[in-house]
Design an enzyme around this catalytic site. Structure first.
Site, PDB file in Angstrom:
ATOM      1  CB  CYS A  59      -0.902   0.007   1.237  1.00 34.72           C
ATOM      2  SG  CYS A  59      -1.877  -1.492   1.436  1.00 34.72           S
TER       3      CYS A  59
ATOM      4  CG  ASN B 175       3.644   0.181   2.419  1.00 30.77           C
ATOM      5  OD1 ASN B 175       3.258  -0.757   1.725  1.00 30.77           O
ATOM      6  ND2 ASN B 175       4.778   0.819   2.202  1.00 30.77           N
ATOM      7  N   GLY B 176       2.582  -2.816   3.925  1.00 22.47           N
ATOM      8  CA  GLY B 176       3.448  -3.972   4.119  1.00 22.47           C
ATOM      9  C   GLY B 176       2.691  -5.261   4.338  1.00 22.47           C
ATOM     10  CD  GLU B 177       0.990  -8.379   2.680  1.00 24.55           C
ATOM     11  OE1 GLU B 177       0.401  -8.924   3.651  1.00 24.55           O
ATOM     12  OE2 GLU B 177       0.403  -7.937   1.687  1.00 24.55           O
TER      13      GLU B 177
ATOM     14  CG  ASP C 219      -1.358  -8.055   7.393  1.00 25.90           C
ATOM     15  OD1 ASP C 219      -2.319  -7.426   6.914  1.00 25.90           O
ATOM     16  OD2 ASP C 219      -0.252  -8.123   6.816  1.00 25.90           O
TER      17      ASP C 219
ATOM     18  N   GLY D 223      15.105 -12.828  -4.705  1.00 23.12           N
ATOM     19  CA  GLY D 223      16.266 -13.374  -4.004  1.00 23.12           C
ATOM     20  C   GLY D 223      17.112 -12.311  -3.346  1.00 23.12           C
TER      21      GLY D 223
END
Length: 631
Positions: free
Chosen positions: A2, A75-77, A100, A364
């Protein structure tokens, strides 16, 4: 993923215009095209743009806690949100959504500012406590997600996920910080301790900031740091097994998604390892994508295809060529600040490719920093041993003059560049690593500057903050010191900034499983001999992955996501190189010696030197200033 934005009044508490918050958030719509929201109260306002990943139909923001006391824009996970939710439920918390975001609110209500230590993930968020009348800002441990803030002339603090969010406020000043310009010329990006504009700050990685209406803006508080000062004990095989456990845990935890998910695949060790664990955990073919180049020496798509075939992935590949250079204005617009890592172009292209079929892609990134994968780290470890064998007087009085007198050899492999090695050994460990990390060393930068800019900089040199960081690193060896510098300085400023802006420009969420903080903490404690052997970096990772990946993927020379700009500036983009010294934007600033800029272009085009990175820097600076309306 977000975009967030907001205002908070310090000193005086005034109403906040919701239209102003909406404008700050609207310019971040690319970060969150699926929804928007604004919340205001006396002295505070929060804005949000949403990219729906988890609990797609629920969890709109800004979100209130069940008690109505707290309001968040996030903003994020949070990858462990289900575990944290379970713990909080056992403590009496209740939830109305399945995502979350609400877990962060309940965690803050339970633990206050210490909630961040319970959260595993990537995040930048703002929580307003209506009872205590405080605004709590926090950023994840490595700085995967960005957060800019500034104090405006009316006393309010504005914050946003990107600089453009602040620029949407009419009181935002657009004055370049000369020290940030010096930083950019040294590193090719503006590090997290500074912003290109005066008065703008980036909340440092692993830090939080609490604002109060009746207090001035305080300094951010650090809640996490990485330490290299302890070593794991045990047999190599046992540590290898533990590393594999951390890798599997990190990858699988980042595969939680309510929308299509895939992976970037370059064909290198790191992305191939991520894809290997994804394939192991997935019932469906993993969707992978890669980008190649029209210059054979820089193209790795054959290796990516080899790995894709090995794990039977659903693979797509495309090619980037010099005729896509016209996208530079779009690249400059993504970053706001000047950003000269040329791999931003192919990174953006691979994000575009991924977004055609998925909303989330695993990368990665982070393994080189965490597990000693960069050649410069290996060289630094060896050079530091040599420094210990030679008296300082010998190094400074003999190696230093020899290095300055030795001709440049940009064409040669680094071990054969005697000038670079001699100058590195002549200085301290910090000075040596700064030379390895920088794009343009100080003596060459100041030869480009006008007398006016040199005078405004005074004694400031871009290397000093890095020296200070490395000198205070919690470490035992030169390798520790180099890795610490990369994790704290290079990673958030360059690598993570590049991935965040290019992925968000396409409304794609990029996740970095190899930056799981538990994995990195474990890697930091590995004995040095399990990180590098001879000139081989990431040694234990490669040994552990031998059961998954073929030898030519694991042990071929590291190439990286290298854009062939040296060839482009001598061929189809030679005219662009020559045009730098005539740029009206750069000339108007009066910062540079335009005669020297013209000489640099001709030296590169003729093949007498490799100035490709410097030329790219100047082009990106020119376009960024134009986008910012400065010059």
């Amino acid at each position: 993923m977000c975009g967030i934005a907001g205002l908070f009044h310090c000193g005086t508490i005034k109403p906040v215009d919701p239209v102003r918050i909406e404008r700050m958030a609207t310019v971040l719509a690319h970060r969150g095209p699926d929804g928007s929201g604004v919340w205001t109260a006396q002295g505070v306002g929060l804005g949000h743009r949403r990219l729906s990943i988890i609990d797609v139909e629920g969890s709109p923001q800004p979100m209130h806690s069940m008690s109505e006391r707290l309001v968040i824009s996030f903003n994020g996970e949070i990858y462990n949100f289900r575990d944290v939710r379970k713990e909080l439920k056992a403590r009496g918390a209740s939830f109305g959504t399945a995502g979350d975001t609400e877990v962060i609110l309940a965690a803050y209500e339970q633990w206050g500012a210490d909630c961040v230590s319970h959260l595993h993930g990537m995040f930048a968020f703002a929580i307003y406590d209506q009872k205590r009348r405080e605004l709590f800002l926090a950023r994840d441990r490595f700085g995967v997600k960005p957060l800019f803030y500034t104090q405006l002339s009316d006393g309010s603090v504005a914050f946003a996920s990107e600089l453009k969010g602040l620029l949407a406020h009419p009181l935002m000043r657009r004055e370049v910080d000369p020290s940030a310009l010096e930083d950019f010329m040294a590193w090719g990006y503006v590090p997290d301790h500074r912003s290109i504009l005066k008065g703008v700050h980036k909340l440092p990685a692993g830090h939080s900031l609490t604002l109060r209406h009746d207090s001035p803006v305080p300094e951010p508080q650090q809640y996490w740091d990485i330490s290299f000062d302890k070593r794991h004990k045990g047999k190599a095989k046992d540590l290898e097994a533990e590393l594999l456990h951390h890798l599997q845990q990190a990858v699988t935890s980042r595969m939680v998604s309510d929308v299509p998910l895939g992976a970037f695949l370059s064909g290198g060790v790191d992305s191939s390892s991520v894809v290997a664990f994804m394939a192991e955990a997935s019932r469906q073919p993993v969707k992978t994508c890669s980008i190649g180049f029209d210059v054979a020496s820089a193209d790795e798509t054959s290796y990516a295809r080899q790995v894709a075939d090995l794990f039977a992935t659903d693979h797509e590949a495309r090619t980037v060529s010099a005729d896509q250079f016209d996208a530079i204005d779009m690249i400059a617009g993504m970053f706001d600040e000047p950003f000269a890592d040329a791999s931003a172009l192919p990174t953006w292209r691979v994000c575009q490719l991924a977004r055609e079929s998925v909303t989330v892609a695993l990368s990665g990134d982070g393994a080189d920093e965490a597990m000693a994968g960069y050649r410069r780290q290996v060289f630094h470890a060896h050079e530091e041993r040599l420094r210990g064998l030679m008296p300082e007087v010998l190094r400074k009085n003999i190696l230093g003059p020899l290095g300055r007198a030795y001709p440049r050899a940009d064409w040669a492999p680094r071990p054969l560049r005697a000038r670079t090695t001699l100058l590195s050994l002549a200085g301290s460990a910090e000075e040596g690593y700064a030379r390895a990390l920088s794009v343009v060393p100080p003596e060459e930068r100041f030869a480009l500057y006008s007398p006016d800019l040199a005078g405004r900089l005074g004694s400031y040199r871009a290397e000093q903050p890095l020296y200070d960081l490395m000198a205070s690193a919690p470490m035992r060896s030169g390798l520790d010191q180099a890795q610490y510098a990369d994790l704290k300085f290079w990673l958030p400023g360059d690598i993570l900034t590049k991935v965040d802006r290019t992925s968000m420009a396409t409304s794609l969420e990029a996740r970095e499983p190899l930056l799981d903080h538990r994995l990195v903490e474990f890697a930091a404690g590995l004995p040095e001999g399990l990180r590098i052997k001879g000139r081989q970096g990431k040694w234990l990772l490669k040994k552990a992955m031998e059961r998954y990946l073929p030898e030519d993927i694991l042990y071929r020379p590291k190439q990286g996501f290298v854009t062939p700009i040296a060839e482009w500036f001598r061929g189809p983009l030679a005219g662009k190189a020559r045009g730098i010294s005539k740029s009206a934007m750069l000339a108007h600033t009066g910062w540079f010696d335009n005669v020297r800029l013209a000489e640099i272009a001709e030296e590169h085009i003729a093949g007498r030197a490799d100035h490709s990175r410097l030329l790219w820097q100047l082009v990106m600076l020119d376009r960024s200033l134009a986008r910012l309306g400065i010059g």
